[in-house]
Write a protein that holds these residues in place. Structure first.
Motif, mmCIF file in Angstrom:
data_model
loop_
_atom_site.group_PDB
_atom_site.id
_atom_site.type_symbol
_atom_site.label_atom_id
_atom_site.label_comp_id
_atom_site.label_asym_id
_atom_site.label_seq_id
_atom_site.Cartn_x
_atom_site.Cartn_y
_atom_site.Cartn_z
ATOM 1 N N ALA A 83 -4.898 -8.250 -96.900
ATOM 2 C CA ALA A 83 -6.274 -8.314 -97.403
ATOM 3 C C ALA A 83 -7.269 -8.126 -96.260
ATOM 4 O O ALA A 83 -8.253 -7.390 -96.401
ATOM 5 C CB ALA A 83 -6.512 -9.637 -98.123
ATOM 6 N N SER A 84 -7.020 -8.778 -95.123
ATOM 7 C CA SER A 84 -7.907 -8.646 -93.964
ATOM 8 C C SER A 84 -7.954 -7.213 -93.450
ATOM 9 O O SER A 84 -8.965 -6.777 -92.918
ATOM 10 C CB SER A 84 -7.457 -9.567 -92.828
ATOM 11 N N CYS A 85 -6.846 -6.502 -93.619
ATOM 12 C CA CYS A 85 -6.761 -5.119 -93.148
ATOM 13 C C CYS A 85 -7.207 -4.115 -94.216
ATOM 14 O O CYS A 85 -7.201 -2.904 -93.975
ATOM 15 C CB CYS A 85 -5.330 -4.802 -92.716
ATOM 16 N N GLY A 86 -7.558 -4.610 -95.392
ATOM 17 C CA GLY A 86 -7.988 -3.722 -96.466
ATOM 18 C C GLY A 86 -6.850 -2.930 -97.082
ATOM 19 O O GLY A 86 -7.038 -1.823 -97.570
ATOM 20 N N VAL A 87 -5.649 -3.515 -97.052
ATOM 21 C CA VAL A 87 -4.453 -2.866 -97.591
ATOM 22 C C VAL A 87 -4.023 -3.634 -98.833
ATOM 23 O O VAL A 87 -3.982 -4.859 -98.828
ATOM 24 C CB VAL A 87 -3.320 -2.867 -96.539
ATOM 25 N N GLY A 88 -3.679 -2.903 -99.885
ATOM 26 C CA GLY A 88 -3.210 -3.538 -101.113
ATOM 27 C C GLY A 88 -1.812 -4.114 -100.946
ATOM 28 O O GLY A 88 -1.035 -3.692 -100.086
ATOM 29 N N ASN A 89 -1.507 -5.098 -101.769
ATOM 30 C CA ASN A 89 -0.199 -5.742 -101.741
ATOM 31 C C ASN A 89 0.863 -4.832 -102.364
ATOM 32 O O ASN A 89 0.600 -4.214 -103.393
ATOM 33 C CB ASN A 89 -0.213 -7.054 -102.507
ATOM 34 N N PRO A 90 2.038 -4.795 -101.777
ATOM 35 C CA PRO A 90 3.139 -4.094 -102.447
ATOM 36 C C PRO A 90 3.565 -4.892 -103.675
ATOM 37 O O PRO A 90 3.224 -6.075 -103.817
ATOM 38 C CB PRO A 90 4.254 -4.061 -101.386
#
Length: 98
Positions: A87-94
């Motif tokens: 979330a901090s990196c702006g990446v969605g969860n797998p």
């Protein structure tokens, strides 16, 4: 234990060891090198981990997270810490962390 489970377990142990050892031999895994995963180690370990740095976020963005799912579940890392990093990196969860 079946052959696939044994293979996943061995790879998970190598992945975990690579995250802990600074000079470990690097192996390509899911669009990243196993040594690069250690850049995220501080952000997913301990009681109050610091936020991920730019290097960790670069790894999170480039790695194939769906491919890493079996290793994430076997790594012993608290899934909520992994979610927080993503979330901090702006990446969605797998899918394995959703």
């Amino acid at each position: 234990m079946g052959k696939n489970n044994t293979t996943i377990l061995i790879i998970a142990m190598v992945l975990t060891a690579a995250m802990m050892m600074e000079d470990a031999k690097s192996y390509p895994l899911c669009n990243t090198d196993t040594n690069d995963l250690q850049k995220c180690s501080p952000a997913v370990t301990g009681n109050s981990p610091p936020p991920p740095g730019p290097d960790c976020c670069a790894v999170a963005r480039s790695a194939n997270l769906e491919c890493l799912c079996p290793y994430l579940s076997l790594s012993g890392i608290d899934p909520s810490k992994i979610k927080s990093v993503l979330a901090s990196c702006g990446v969605g969860n797998p899918s394995c962390l959703s």
